[in-house]
Write a protein that holds these residues in place. Structure first.
Motif, PDB file in Angstrom:
ATOM      1  N   ASN A 127      35.589  56.616  17.828  1.00 22.63           N
ATOM      2  CA  ASN A 127      33.966  56.855  16.824  1.00 22.63           C
ATOM      3  C   ASN A 127      33.509  58.745  17.543  1.00 22.63           C
ATOM      4  N   LEU A 167      35.606  60.561  13.990  1.00 22.72           N
ATOM      5  CA  LEU A 167      34.529  59.816  12.740  1.00 22.72           C
ATOM      6  C   LEU A 167      33.433  61.329  13.655  1.00 22.72           C
ATOM      7  N   GLN A 168      32.993  61.531  14.247  1.00 21.34           N
ATOM      8  CA  GLN A 168      31.538  62.374  14.497  1.00 21.34           C
ATOM      9  C   GLN A 168      31.876  63.664  14.454  1.00 21.34           C
ATOM     10  N   GLN A 169      32.849  63.746  14.975  1.00 15.99           N
ATOM     11  CA  GLN A 169      33.536  65.050  14.572  1.00 15.99           C
ATOM     12  C   GLN A 169      34.739  66.608  13.544  1.00 15.99           C
ATOM     13  N   VAL A 170      34.835  65.088  12.659  1.00 18.90           N
ATOM     14  CA  VAL A 170      34.247  65.030  11.137  1.00 18.90           C
ATOM     15  C   VAL A 170      33.252  65.276  10.285  1.00 18.90           C
ATOM     16  N   GLN A 171      32.466  64.117  10.709  1.00 17.05           N
ATOM     17  CA  GLN A 171      31.038  64.468  10.232  1.00 17.05           C
ATOM     18  C   GLN A 171      29.810  65.735  10.638  1.00 17.05           C
ATOM     19  N   GLN A 172      30.510  66.275  12.000  1.00 18.44           N
ATOM     20  CA  GLN A 172      30.031  67.321  12.340  1.00 18.44           C
ATOM     21  C   GLN A 172      30.490  69.008  11.265  1.00 18.44           C
ATOM     22  N   ASN A 219      30.574  68.570   4.571  1.00 17.61           N
ATOM     23  CA  ASN A 219      28.816  67.448   4.068  1.00 17.61           C
ATOM     24  C   ASN A 219      29.597  67.027   3.068  1.00 17.61           C
ATOM     25  N   GLY A 220      28.485  66.049   2.805  1.00 18.44           N
ATOM     26  CA  GLY A 220      29.267  64.821   1.375  1.00 18.44           C
ATOM     27  C   GLY A 220      30.100  64.926   0.155  1.00 18.44           C
ATOM     28  N   LYS A 246      33.232  56.235   4.589  1.00 15.78           N
ATOM     29  CA  LYS A 246      32.580  57.064   5.192  1.00 15.78           C
ATOM     30  C   LYS A 246      32.791  58.654   4.314  1.00 15.78           C
ATOM     31  N   PHE A 247      33.475  59.276   4.002  1.00 13.05           N
ATOM     32  CA  PHE A 247      33.994  60.553   4.035  1.00 13.05           C
ATOM     33  C   PHE A 247      34.987  60.842   2.187  1.00 13.05           C
TER      34      PHE A 247
END
Length: 87
Positions: free
Chosen positions: A26, A29-34, A37-38, A65-66
């Motif tokens: 988890n 995933l959070q670090q990649v999201q930060q 951008n999409g 997600k990415f």
């Protein structure tokens, strides 16, 4: 303790630690999201140590997600696995 590592510009970078495998995934995933951008096309390798099914499930989570231009599933080297254990 589960170490969170990444490779950036050819160097291994420590990104933190987690107390469980699910918490570690988890956090990744959070670090990649930060960091992205999409629209960013990612080049990702999911590396595992004798945990191919779990790694394949995480690969699916990443893909959903990415925007992954490349998404590989690879075994950890024996030497690195010796120090980290399975997972």
């Amino acid at each position: 303790m589960k170490p969170l590592l990444s490779i950036s510009r050819g160097e291994i970078v420590r990104r933190g630690v987690a107390l469980s495998k699910s918490a570690a995934l988890n956090k990744i995933l959070q670090q990649v999201q930060q960091q992205v951008n999409g629209e960013t096309k990612l080049h990702v390798a999911v590396v595992h140590a004798d945990a191919e099914q779990e790694a394949a499930a995480f690969k699916k989570r990443l893909a959903s997600k990415f925007n992954c231009a490349e998404l590989y599933l690879c075994p950890f080297s024996l030497v690195m696995g010796m120090y980290t254990g399975p997972g």
